[in-house]
Structures are given as C-alpha cells and as structure tokens.
Design a protein around this motif. Structure first.
Motif, PDB file in Angstrom:
ATOM      1  N   VAL A 168       6.175 -75.581  -1.906  1.00 14.41           N
ATOM      2  CA  VAL A 168       6.526 -75.369  -4.001  1.00 14.41           C
ATOM      3  C   VAL A 168       5.155 -76.059  -4.605  1.00 14.41           C
ATOM      4  CG1 VAL A 168       8.821 -74.433  -3.856  1.00 14.41           C
ATOM      5  CG2 VAL A 168       8.054 -77.314  -3.456  1.00 14.41           C
ATOM      6  N   VAL A 169       4.768 -76.232  -5.502  1.00 11.84           N
ATOM      7  CA  VAL A 169       3.760 -76.858  -6.380  1.00 11.84           C
ATOM      8  C   VAL A 169       5.524 -77.912  -7.341  1.00 11.84           C
ATOM      9  CG1 VAL A 169       2.078 -76.667  -7.961  1.00 11.84           C
ATOM     10  CG2 VAL A 169       2.018 -75.959  -6.190  1.00 11.84           C
ATOM     11  N   ALA A 170       5.095 -79.027  -7.441  1.00 13.39           N
ATOM     12  CA  ALA A 170       6.254 -79.776  -7.710  1.00 13.39           C
ATOM     13  C   ALA A 170       4.475 -81.366  -9.034  1.00 13.39           C
ATOM     14  CB  ALA A 170       7.462 -79.836  -7.622  1.00 13.39           C
ATOM     15  N   PHE A 171       5.720 -82.057  -9.510  1.00 16.64           N
ATOM     16  CA  PHE A 171       5.378 -83.079 -10.489  1.00 16.64           C
ATOM     17  C   PHE A 171       6.331 -84.092 -10.765  1.00 16.64           C
ATOM     18  CE2 PHE A 171       5.821 -80.110 -12.927  1.00 16.64           C
ATOM     19  CZ  PHE A 171       5.991 -81.369 -14.836  1.00 16.64           C
ATOM     20  N   SER A 172       6.363 -85.316 -10.205  1.00 15.21           N
ATOM     21  CA  SER A 172       7.085 -86.588 -10.914  1.00 15.21           C
ATOM     22  C   SER A 172       7.211 -86.866 -12.415  1.00 15.21           C
ATOM     23  CB  SER A 172       7.542 -87.845  -9.982  1.00 15.21           C
ATOM     24  OG  SER A 172       7.039 -87.285  -8.115  1.00 15.21           O
ATOM     25  N   ILE A 206       7.142 -76.132 -10.312  1.00 14.03           N
ATOM     26  CA  ILE A 206       6.410 -74.855 -11.274  1.00 14.03           C
ATOM     27  C   ILE A 206       7.061 -74.283 -10.474  1.00 14.03           C
ATOM     28  CG2 ILE A 206       4.507 -73.737 -12.261  1.00 14.03           C
ATOM     29  CD1 ILE A 206       3.605 -76.589 -11.815  1.00 14.03           C
ATOM     30  N   ALA A 207       7.932 -73.210 -10.636  1.00 16.23           N
ATOM     31  CA  ALA A 207       8.536 -72.257 -10.107  1.00 16.23           C
ATOM     32  C   ALA A 207       7.923 -70.992 -11.248  1.00 16.23           C
ATOM     33  CB  ALA A 207       9.776 -72.425  -9.773  1.00 16.23           C
ATOM     34  N   GLN A 208       8.315 -69.444 -10.493  1.00 18.32           N
ATOM     35  CA  GLN A 208       8.111 -67.866 -10.945  1.00 18.32           C
ATOM     36  C   GLN A 208       9.344 -67.643 -11.901  1.00 18.32           C
ATOM     37  OE1 GLN A 208       5.239 -66.311  -7.520  1.00 18.32           O
ATOM     38  NE2 GLN A 208       5.162 -65.072  -9.618  1.00 18.32           N
ATOM     39  N   ASP A 209       9.182 -66.741 -12.325  1.00 14.10           N
ATOM     40  CA  ASP A 209      10.810 -66.138 -13.317  1.00 14.10           C
ATOM     41  C   ASP A 209      11.227 -65.247 -12.226  1.00 14.10           C
ATOM     42  OD1 ASP A 209       9.757 -67.987 -14.994  1.00 14.10           O
ATOM     43  OD2 ASP A 209       9.318 -65.903 -16.750  1.00 14.10           O
ATOM     44  N   ASN A 210      10.070 -65.131 -11.218  1.00 10.19           N
ATOM     45  CA  ASN A 210      11.076 -64.204 -10.500  1.00 10.19           C
ATOM     46  C   ASN A 210      11.207 -64.766  -9.083  1.00 10.19           C
ATOM     47  OD1 ASN A 210      11.588 -62.208  -8.804  1.00 10.19           O
ATOM     48  ND2 ASN A 210       9.461 -59.724  -9.169  1.00 10.19           N
ATOM     49  N   GLN A 211      12.512 -64.832  -8.421  1.00 12.81           N
ATOM     50  CA  GLN A 211      12.751 -65.688  -7.918  1.00 12.81           C
ATOM     51  C   GLN A 211      12.074 -64.688  -6.124  1.00 12.81           C
ATOM     52  OE1 GLN A 211      17.120 -66.043  -6.751  1.00 12.81           O
ATOM     53  NE2 GLN A 211      17.177 -64.271  -8.343  1.00 12.81           N
ATOM     54  N   ALA A 213       9.200 -63.050  -6.510  1.00 18.94           N
ATOM     55  CA  ALA A 213       7.956 -62.679  -5.653  1.00 18.94           C
ATOM     56  C   ALA A 213       7.220 -64.025  -5.172  1.00 18.94           C
ATOM     57  CB  ALA A 213       7.563 -62.516  -7.019  1.00 18.94           C
ATOM     58  N   LYS A 214       6.246 -63.843  -4.424  1.00 19.70           N
ATOM     59  CA  LYS A 214       5.498 -65.023  -3.516  1.00 19.70           C
ATOM     60  C   LYS A 214       5.172 -65.813  -4.588  1.00 19.70           C
ATOM     61  CE  LYS A 214       4.434 -62.385   0.394  1.00 19.70           C
ATOM     62  NZ  LYS A 214       3.812 -62.557   1.538  1.00 19.70           N
ATOM     63  N   ASN A 215       4.744 -67.114  -4.844  1.00 20.81           N
ATOM     64  CA  ASN A 215       4.506 -68.913  -4.657  1.00 20.81           C
ATOM     65  C   ASN A 215       3.443 -68.478  -5.626  1.00 20.81           C
ATOM     66  OD1 ASN A 215       4.324 -70.300  -6.716  1.00 20.81           O
ATOM     67  ND2 ASN A 215       5.462 -71.982  -5.439  1.00 20.81           N
ATOM     68  N   GLY A 216       2.912 -67.527  -6.766  1.00 21.47           N
ATOM     69  CA  GLY A 216       1.325 -67.416  -6.556  1.00 21.47           C
ATOM     70  C   GLY A 216       0.636 -68.461  -7.531  1.00 21.47           C
ATOM     71  N   PHE A 217       1.433 -69.753  -7.828  1.00 23.88           N
ATOM     72  CA  PHE A 217       1.184 -70.835  -8.735  1.00 23.88           C
ATOM     73  C   PHE A 217       0.535 -71.496  -6.972  1.00 23.88           C
ATOM     74  CE2 PHE A 217       0.464 -75.019 -10.332  1.00 23.88           C
ATOM     75  CZ  PHE A 217      -0.024 -74.099 -11.864  1.00 23.88           C
ATOM     76  N   LYS A 218       1.298 -71.715  -6.299  1.00 23.67           N
ATOM     77  CA  LYS A 218       0.778 -72.224  -5.089  1.00 23.67           C
ATOM     78  C   LYS A 218      -0.155 -71.718  -5.033  1.00 23.67           C
ATOM     79  CE  LYS A 218       1.346 -74.569  -0.915  1.00 23.67           C
ATOM     80  NZ  LYS A 218       0.645 -76.261  -0.648  1.00 23.67           N
ATOM     81  N   LYS A 219      -0.421 -70.625  -4.715  1.00 22.63           N
ATOM     82  CA  LYS A 219      -1.827 -69.250  -4.010  1.00 22.63           C
ATOM     83  C   LYS A 219      -3.412 -70.481  -4.684  1.00 22.63           C
ATOM     84  CE  LYS A 219       0.011 -65.040  -2.597  1.00 22.63           C
ATOM     85  NZ  LYS A 219       0.075 -64.035  -2.695  1.00 22.63           N
ATOM     86  N   LYS A 220      -2.582 -70.489  -6.444  1.00 24.84           N
ATOM     87  CA  LYS A 220      -4.391 -71.476  -6.896  1.00 24.84           C
ATOM     88  C   LYS A 220      -4.291 -72.446  -6.529  1.00 24.84           C
ATOM     89  CE  LYS A 220      -2.680 -68.309 -11.517  1.00 24.84           C
ATOM     90  NZ  LYS A 220      -1.725 -68.860 -12.299  1.00 24.84           N
ATOM     91  N   ILE A 221      -3.012 -73.087  -6.182  1.00 28.57           N
ATOM     92  CA  ILE A 221      -3.729 -74.799  -5.785  1.00 28.57           C
ATOM     93  C   ILE A 221      -4.041 -74.506  -4.379  1.00 28.57           C
ATOM     94  CG2 ILE A 221      -2.082 -76.759  -4.501  1.00 28.57           C
ATOM     95  CD1 ILE A 221      -2.644 -76.371  -8.290  1.00 28.57           C
TER      96      ILE A 221
END
Length: 388
Positions: A168-172, A206-211, A213-221
């Motif tokens: 997952v992608v996260a921030f503090s 940063i999570a997807q609304d559709n639990q 679905a594959k994490n598209g944000f992680k793919k972008k990173i």
C-alpha cells in the motif's frame, strides 16, 4: 564557390577572426524541455532567458579550439567559458553596487580581480575575502504544463513523509497538521479515499473505494520507480520540468512535510543524496538559490542531507510553517575562476532583449555580441541569390 545551404534559410554570417565569447560544446543550455548541450544548439532552437521565458536562437558561431575556464559561484555552482565570454555583473559592495549592471568579459574581471582585497578585520576574524562581482539570478522557468500521473502536491508529501515500498501507499501526518491530510483529500483522484491508521503518528493509506480492485495508486508509484526506501527517494524527471504551478505544488508537498525554518533560514531534510540534488534543481528552476549540507546524525546513526532554500516566494503551504518563513532575495556571486585547458567552443545569439540565456546549474550568462560588432556582414538571402 556558392555555399551549400538550404534555400529556406536566411542568416547573417560574420567572419571576424579572434572573436570569442564562447562556451565549450559540453556546456549545458536550458531549453523549454530541460537542459541540452551547447554543441546540439541550432539556429531556431528555443532556449530560456533570465525571465524564465522562451527565446529563440538567432545565430550559432563555432569558435574552434580555445582555452577555457571554470567559473564557480558562492552557492557551489559552476559553468565553463572562454576568457572573452561576456557576463552581466555588478559590483557587490559600496557605491559601486549602486552603479547597476554592466557587461564585462571574463578577462576583464580577472584583470580587475575576482575577489576584493581582504581587509585586516577580515584577516583577524578568519573571514574570507568578499567576492567582487554579483551575477543575476534566473527567475522561475516557464516550462510547459504536463499531464502527470500523480498530483504534484500528493507526490511531494509521499516523497517527504510517505511509505511506498509495501503493498500500500501511505503517508504520516500528525493531527496538529491535518491541513496536509485535508489538502490531499481535496486533490485525491476519483475512486480513492484516505484510510486512517492510528499510531504514535497517524498514517493515512491511499486506498481504492472498490476493495476488490487492484491498487492502481501503487502501480502509479511503481511506474515512476518510487517504490523505494527513504535513502533512495528522488524526484521523477518529468516533475522537475513540469509547469510552474505544478513545480510549486510539488515543492509545497515536500516542504510541508520535511521542510522547516530555524534562525531565519529555511531547510529541507532528507537521507537521500539524490533527493537532495533533485531538490536543489527544483528550487533553482523556481527562481531560488539552494545548497546542500551533509551531516551524520548520531542520534539516528544515519546520514542527513540538509538543503538550504533561499527564494522570494514562500516554499510552504502549511500555515504553521509559512508563519515562520521570511522572504529572502536570492543572490549569486563569482568566487573563483580556474583555467582548465583547451576544447572546442562556440557562441550563440539569442532573441532575449537582455541578451541573456541560462547555462549549467541555472547560471545566467550573456550571449555573443559577435553579430553586433562585426564591421561588414555577408548577407545570404536565397530568395535573391548569393551576394559574394
């Protein structure tokens, strides 16, 4: 013999020998798409001038093999030129500074002295001699806006205080700085939301609304190559040459997280040497001056790179930090000139009214006056034939 030049071209050629005002072919010149080599510059190319705006190259003049020098500035920047290359300068001290900007060749500056004579008080206090010549600082560069895979502010926060190596992608984000979290919620793309996980310092995934679905944000990173640990973080190249507002948003994200002010100075802190270098480039592209200081932190048994940020526009959007910041006028001085050797050089003529362009490390330098000083040009007009 007639010259074999395409009929579509029309130019002025000057052949006065012994005129220099040149840079080595390996020198860099700033264009709307980033830096390119001086040797690649052609008539009609676009370059950036001191105001950050686009100008056109009107002439390219090969100068052959010439002795060349390394010019070093007070913020650790450097570029190369021959001794007849022109610089726009002003005296750094006293009434001479009030006289304003003027043009001098490097040889004239060397003859005058790059440094002022050192005074007894400076000797007694172990201070260095004062640089004699100030050079102008480039304003923010007008790179074109780009379609970027991740919002620049969000990416700045993730690079600053984010975790991007796991699934997952996260921030503090501490609760007293919820401004950052709220700003990201405004900018987060459709189909995503922030999921808070409480700990000593709250984390937001940063999570997807559709639990399912594959994490598209992680793919972008991952596509940006940023799924790395703190010591290997960097700013992707396409973000460093994005539009002005995009670069300011990126800077705000970085500084809101890992920037701070102390003793009237502004810094960005990182354990990544590459991120520190990228930060310096980002600040320079926005009209500022930036240097890197290296520390070994005994409390964390780790390296720290502290980037000093001097700019006239606030690098923070976080109100708590913005209140601590005070505007600073960036300034740059020539502190040393070293003769290097011999290499192939050329000079260029640009359309800028100030006759300035930007070279290595965002240093502002003057174009050639070759086209202005030649006594008799040879006019090539292929609509009317060649004049011999």
């Amino acid at each position: 013999n007639e010259l074999a030049i395409p009929r579509t071209m029309k130019m002025m050629l000057y052949g006065q020998p012994g005129m220099g005002k040149a840079q080595p072919l390996f020198s860099k010149v700033l264009t709307p798409n980033g830096f390119t080599l001086m040797g690649n510059i052609k008539v009609g190319d676009k370059v950036l001038s001191i105001d950050g705006k686009v100008q056109q190259v009107q002439g390219v003049f090969p100068q052959g093999i010439r002795p060349y020098y390394k010019v070093i500035t007070n913020d650790g920047c450097s570029c190369f030129c021959d001794e007849e290359h022109i610089w726009t300068v002003r005296n750094s001290t006293g009434n001479s500074r009030k006289a304003g900007w003027r043009n001098m060749t490097l040889s004239q500056m060397l003859e005058k002295g790059i440094l002022c004579p050192i005074t007894p008080s400076r000797v007694n206090s172990n201070r260095r001699a004062t640089p004699r010549f100030e050079i102008p600082v480039a304003q923010a560069c007008a790179f074109a806006e780009k379609e970027l895979p991740i919002d620049p502010y969000i990416l700045g926060v993730l690079i600053g205080d984010g975790t991007m190596v796991g699934s997952v992608v996260a921030f503090s984000n501490p609760d007293f700085d919820n401004f950052i979290k709220d700003k990201i919620e405004e900018k987060i793309p459709a189909g995503y939301h922030l999921s808070k996980h409480d700990s000593n310092c709250p984390q937001y995934i940063i999570a997807q609304d559709n639990q399912y679905a594959k994490n598209g944000f992680k793919k972008k990173i991952s596509a940006l190559g940023l799924d790395v640990y703190s010591g290997d973080k960097f700013i992707p190249r396409e973000y460093l040459t994005a539009g002005y507002k995009q670069r300011m948003d990126l800077l705000h994200g970085l500084m809101d997280t890992d920037g701070f002010c102390t003793n009237n100075r502004t810094y960005f802190s990182t354990s990544s040497s590459q991120l520190a270098s990228d930060m310096v480039e980002l600040v320079r592209s926005l009209g500022g001056i930036s240097t890197i200081h290296y520390y070994v932190r005994e409390d964390k048994d780790s390296e720290e790179y502290r980037v000093n940020v001097r700019m006239s526009e606030c690098p923070f959007s976080l109100p708590r930090k913005a209140k601590e910041w005070k505007p600073q006028t960036p300034s740059r001085y020539i502190v040393m000139v070293e003769k290097v050797g011999y290499t192939e050089c050329q000079c260029i003529k640009v359309s800028s009214e100030e006759e300035l362009y930007i070279t290595d490390d965002y240093i502002v330098t003057h174009n050639t006056t070759l086209a202005l000083s030649a006594p008799k040009p040879l006019l090539l007009d292929f609509d009317k034939g060649v004049q011999r």
